[in-house]
Design a protein around this motif. Structure first.
Motif, PDB file in Angstrom:
ATOM      1  N   LEU A 189       1.135  -1.235  -0.153  1.00  0.00           N
ATOM      2  CA  LEU A 189       0.272  -0.144   0.213  1.00  0.00           C
ATOM      3  C   LEU A 189       0.800   1.007   0.158  1.00  0.00           C
ATOM      4  N   ILE A 190       1.928   1.497   0.732  1.00  0.00           N
ATOM      5  CA  ILE A 190       3.169   2.339   1.094  1.00  0.00           C
ATOM      6  C   ILE A 190       3.580   2.801  -0.512  1.00  0.00           C
ATOM      7  N   ARG A 191       3.916   1.334  -0.861  1.00  0.00           N
ATOM      8  CA  ARG A 191       4.848   1.454  -2.328  1.00  0.00           C
ATOM      9  C   ARG A 191       3.577   1.915  -3.664  1.00  0.00           C
ATOM     10  N   GLU A 192       2.494   1.440  -3.756  1.00  0.00           N
ATOM     11  CA  GLU A 192       1.521   2.075  -4.406  1.00  0.00           C
ATOM     12  C   GLU A 192       0.855   3.503  -4.271  1.00  0.00           C
ATOM     13  N   ILE A 193       1.294   4.338  -3.159  1.00  0.00           N
ATOM     14  CA  ILE A 193       0.993   5.379  -3.010  1.00  0.00           C
ATOM     15  C   ILE A 193       2.369   6.761  -3.681  1.00  0.00           C
ATOM     16  N   VAL A 194       3.839   5.609  -3.710  1.00  0.00           N
ATOM     17  CA  VAL A 194       4.424   6.645  -3.334  1.00  0.00           C
ATOM     18  C   VAL A 194       4.349   6.486  -5.139  1.00  0.00           C
ATOM     19  N   LYS A 195       4.036   5.001  -5.246  1.00  0.00           N
ATOM     20  CA  LYS A 195       3.931   5.517  -7.040  1.00  0.00           C
ATOM     21  C   LYS A 195       3.265   5.975  -7.725  1.00  0.00           C
ATOM     22  N   ASP A 196       2.450   6.991  -7.041  1.00  0.00           N
ATOM     23  CA  ASP A 196       1.513   8.118  -7.090  1.00  0.00           C
ATOM     24  C   ASP A 196       2.236   9.264  -7.311  1.00  0.00           C
ATOM     25  N   MET A 197       2.793   9.196  -6.438  1.00  0.00           N
ATOM     26  CA  MET A 197       3.150  10.451  -6.314  1.00  0.00           C
ATOM     27  C   MET A 197       4.288  10.494  -7.490  1.00  0.00           C
ATOM     28  N   GLN A 198       4.986   9.426  -7.772  1.00  0.00           N
ATOM     29  CA  GLN A 198       5.756   9.138  -8.545  1.00  0.00           C
ATOM     30  C   GLN A 198       5.405   9.959 -10.425  1.00  0.00           C
ATOM     31  N   ASP A 199       4.308  10.058 -10.568  1.00  0.00           N
ATOM     32  CA  ASP A 199       3.247   9.505 -11.328  1.00  0.00           C
ATOM     33  C   ASP A 199       2.433  10.739 -11.820  1.00  0.00           C
ATOM     34  N   VAL A 200       2.231  11.944 -10.239  1.00  0.00           N
ATOM     35  CA  VAL A 200       1.281  12.313 -10.009  1.00  0.00           C
ATOM     36  C   VAL A 200       0.923  12.944 -11.691  1.00  0.00           C
ATOM     37  N   SER A 214      -4.613  14.747  -4.661  1.00  0.00           N
ATOM     38  CA  SER A 214      -5.898  15.875  -3.792  1.00  0.00           C
ATOM     39  C   SER A 214      -5.317  16.737  -2.837  1.00  0.00           C
ATOM     40  N   ILE A 215      -4.304  15.484  -1.983  1.00  0.00           N
ATOM     41  CA  ILE A 215      -3.372  16.928  -1.101  1.00  0.00           C
ATOM     42  C   ILE A 215      -1.964  17.015  -1.350  1.00  0.00           C
ATOM     43  N   GLY A 216      -1.524  17.071  -2.422  1.00  0.00           N
ATOM     44  CA  GLY A 216      -0.299  17.415  -2.683  1.00  0.00           C
ATOM     45  C   GLY A 216       0.705  16.611  -2.349  1.00  0.00           C
ATOM     46  N   ASN A 217       2.089  16.207  -3.188  1.00  0.00           N
ATOM     47  CA  ASN A 217       3.378  15.049  -3.118  1.00  0.00           C
ATOM     48  C   ASN A 217       3.881  15.692  -1.647  1.00  0.00           C
ATOM     49  N   LYS A 218       3.843  16.924  -0.796  1.00  0.00           N
ATOM     50  CA  LYS A 218       4.002  17.437   0.378  1.00  0.00           C
ATOM     51  C   LYS A 218       3.563  16.151   1.644  1.00  0.00           C
ATOM     52  N   ASN A 219       2.138  16.428   1.361  1.00  0.00           N
ATOM     53  CA  ASN A 219       1.092  15.973   2.272  1.00  0.00           C
ATOM     54  C   ASN A 219       1.435  14.317   2.642  1.00  0.00           C
ATOM     55  N   THR A 220       1.982  13.955   0.815  1.00  0.00           N
ATOM     56  CA  THR A 220       1.420  12.769   1.201  1.00  0.00           C
ATOM     57  C   THR A 220       2.708  11.932   1.354  1.00  0.00           C
ATOM     58  N   SER A 221       3.570  12.684   0.884  1.00  0.00           N
ATOM     59  CA  SER A 221       5.143  12.247   2.268  1.00  0.00           C
ATOM     60  C   SER A 221       4.807  12.546   3.428  1.00  0.00           C
ATOM     61  N   LYS A 222       4.242  13.066   3.875  1.00  0.00           N
ATOM     62  CA  LYS A 222       3.388  13.214   5.501  1.00  0.00           C
ATOM     63  C   LYS A 222       3.573  11.852   5.851  1.00  0.00           C
ATOM     64  N   VAL A 223       2.200  11.948   4.902  1.00  0.00           N
ATOM     65  CA  VAL A 223       1.154  10.627   5.551  1.00  0.00           C
ATOM     66  C   VAL A 223       1.901   9.082   4.879  1.00  0.00           C
ATOM     67  N   VAL A 268      13.726   8.100   5.865  1.00  0.00           N
ATOM     68  CA  VAL A 268      14.789   9.522   6.269  1.00  0.00           C
ATOM     69  C   VAL A 268      14.245   9.722   4.430  1.00  0.00           C
ATOM     70  N   LYS A 269      14.583   9.280   4.254  1.00  0.00           N
ATOM     71  CA  LYS A 269      14.460   9.657   2.620  1.00  0.00           C
ATOM     72  C   LYS A 269      13.100  10.114   2.135  1.00  0.00           C
ATOM     73  N   ILE A 270      12.315   9.778   1.959  1.00  0.00           N
ATOM     74  CA  ILE A 270      10.424  10.003   1.881  1.00  0.00           C
ATOM     75  C   ILE A 270      10.172  11.143   2.693  1.00  0.00           C
ATOM     76  N   TRP A 271      10.254  11.859   3.977  1.00  0.00           N
ATOM     77  CA  TRP A 271       9.996  13.236   4.315  1.00  0.00           C
ATOM     78  C   TRP A 271      10.486  14.157   3.627  1.00  0.00           C
ATOM     79  N   ASN A 272      11.331  14.443   2.682  1.00  0.00           N
ATOM     80  CA  ASN A 272      11.958  15.949   1.506  1.00  0.00           C
ATOM     81  C   ASN A 272      12.165  15.150   0.586  1.00  0.00           C
ATOM     82  N   ALA A 273      11.656  14.047  -0.048  1.00  0.00           N
ATOM     83  CA  ALA A 273      12.017  13.672  -1.541  1.00  0.00           C
ATOM     84  C   ALA A 273      10.800  14.105  -2.222  1.00  0.00           C
ATOM     85  N   ASN A 274      10.897  14.791  -3.397  1.00  0.00           N
ATOM     86  CA  ASN A 274      10.293  15.871  -4.534  1.00  0.00           C
ATOM     87  C   ASN A 274      10.487  15.515  -5.617  1.00  0.00           C
ATOM     88  N   SER A 275      11.122  14.693  -6.049  1.00  0.00           N
ATOM     89  CA  SER A 275      11.789  14.514  -8.284  1.00  0.00           C
ATOM     90  C   SER A 275      10.976  13.405  -8.139  1.00  0.00           C
TER      91      SER A 275
END
Length: 309
Positions: A189-200, A214-223, A268-275
């Motif tokens: 489930l976590i991986r699928e959300i990360v893939k959505d962040m990649q394909d936003v 719906s909530i943006g990559n930054k907020n999704t990173s926190k989730v 550690v990496k997901i908190w500030n990931a943006n690319s």
């Protein structure tokens, strides 16, 4: 090679590996009867793999426009393989996969179990056509399907061999399968959300409703970070409760190095990931964690069997 890429052969190999490890790295070491012989269990693995492959094919067929936005260099359907050929492959994979499931269901004298394969096939089709466009629903469906691939082992190999005299022992085996199914669900489930962040970007252009949209990559990173923290704490609790207390030290070391440590790296990496590159890397990290998590059942089994402490 194009057909192998179309069916995501690496993911299918991981799926088959998982089912073989649970059978031959765990269940066969236990002093319990199993319902399927080697050939029949091989057919169970094949059936699951074929239906999963069909799911990848139909997803690529119906996802061509989105893929042109998200990953134009990896497009197969409509570029390297015709849509007609892809549809033919989809139908063949499904028919053979469900047909094998029908045969196995009758072998174990549970003909109604054929419905499990039909539901799996139908759910993958519904995911490709509509469910993946719904907020979190598509992510949950994909995560559940991986868990189902673990639970189906219990349905076909344990349940038919269960009787009053071994019900308690079989219940323990089934509960362990459930533990790993939950582990697979949470991480996938976590991986699928990360893939959505990649394909936003591509998903947004196609009008899809994903969590990052719906909530943006930054907020999704926190989730995702919060889900990862929960998963890591559960892993540590499991290691302490079931491995440390039984002095399975090799299994403890394995779990800390190959499962918990990569999870901490991910957090550690997901908190500030943006690319896209970062999200792609983190998706691969989670895939390796799932792989080593599956392999842990063999490590634990061998640690118990040979009493290596």
């Amino acid at each position: 090679m194009n057909y192998l890429k179309l069916i995501r052969y690496q993911n299918l190999l991981l799926l088959a590996f998982m089912q073989l490890i649970f059978r031959y790295g765990f269940l066969k070491f236990q002093n319990i009867p199993l319902a399927l012989n080697h050939f029949q269990y091989g057919l169970l693995v094949l059936s699951t793999v074929l239906i999963a492959a069909a799911g990848y094919v139909i997803n690529d067929i119906l996802d061509q426009e989105t893929d042109y936005d998200n990953r134009p260099d990896t497009i197969i359907v409509g570029k390297r393989i015709s849509e007609k050929a892809a549809y033919n492959l989809y139908f063949v994979l499904n028919i053979v996969g469900v047909g094998i499931g029908f045969y196995l269901s009758n072998i174990i004298q549970r003909p109604s179990f054929t419905g499990a394969f039909i539901i799996l096939s139908a759910t993958l089709y519904m995911y490709a056509t509509s469910l993946k466009q719904m907020l979190l629903i598509g992510n949950i469906i994909v995560a559940l399907l991986l868990s189902f691939s673990v639970l189906i082992i219990g349905l076909f190999d344990l349940l038919p061999a269960t009787y009053e005299g071994n019900r308690a022992e079989m219940g323990i085996m089934f509960s362990m399968l459930i533990d790993y199914a939950v582990f697979a669900f949470v991480l996938n489930l976590i991986r699928e959300i990360v893939k959505d962040m990649q394909d936003v970007e591509g998903d947004y252009n196609q009008g899809m409703s994903t969590l990052p949209i719906s909530i943006g990559n930054k907020n999704t990173s926190k989730v995702v970070f919060s889900l990862g923290i929960i998963a890591t704490l559960i892993l540590l609790w499991y290691i302490n409760t079931y491995l440390m207390e039984h002095r399975l030290y090799y299994a403890v070391i394995y779990g800390l190095i190959f499962i918990v440590s990569p999870m901490i790296f991910f957090l550690v990496k997901i908190w500030n990931a943006n690319s896209k590159e970062e999200f792609h890397l983190l998706s691969k990290v989670l895939k390796w964690i799932i792989f080593f998590g599956i392999l842990s059942v063999l490590v634990i089994t061998l640690n118990i069997k040979y009493n290596v402490k």
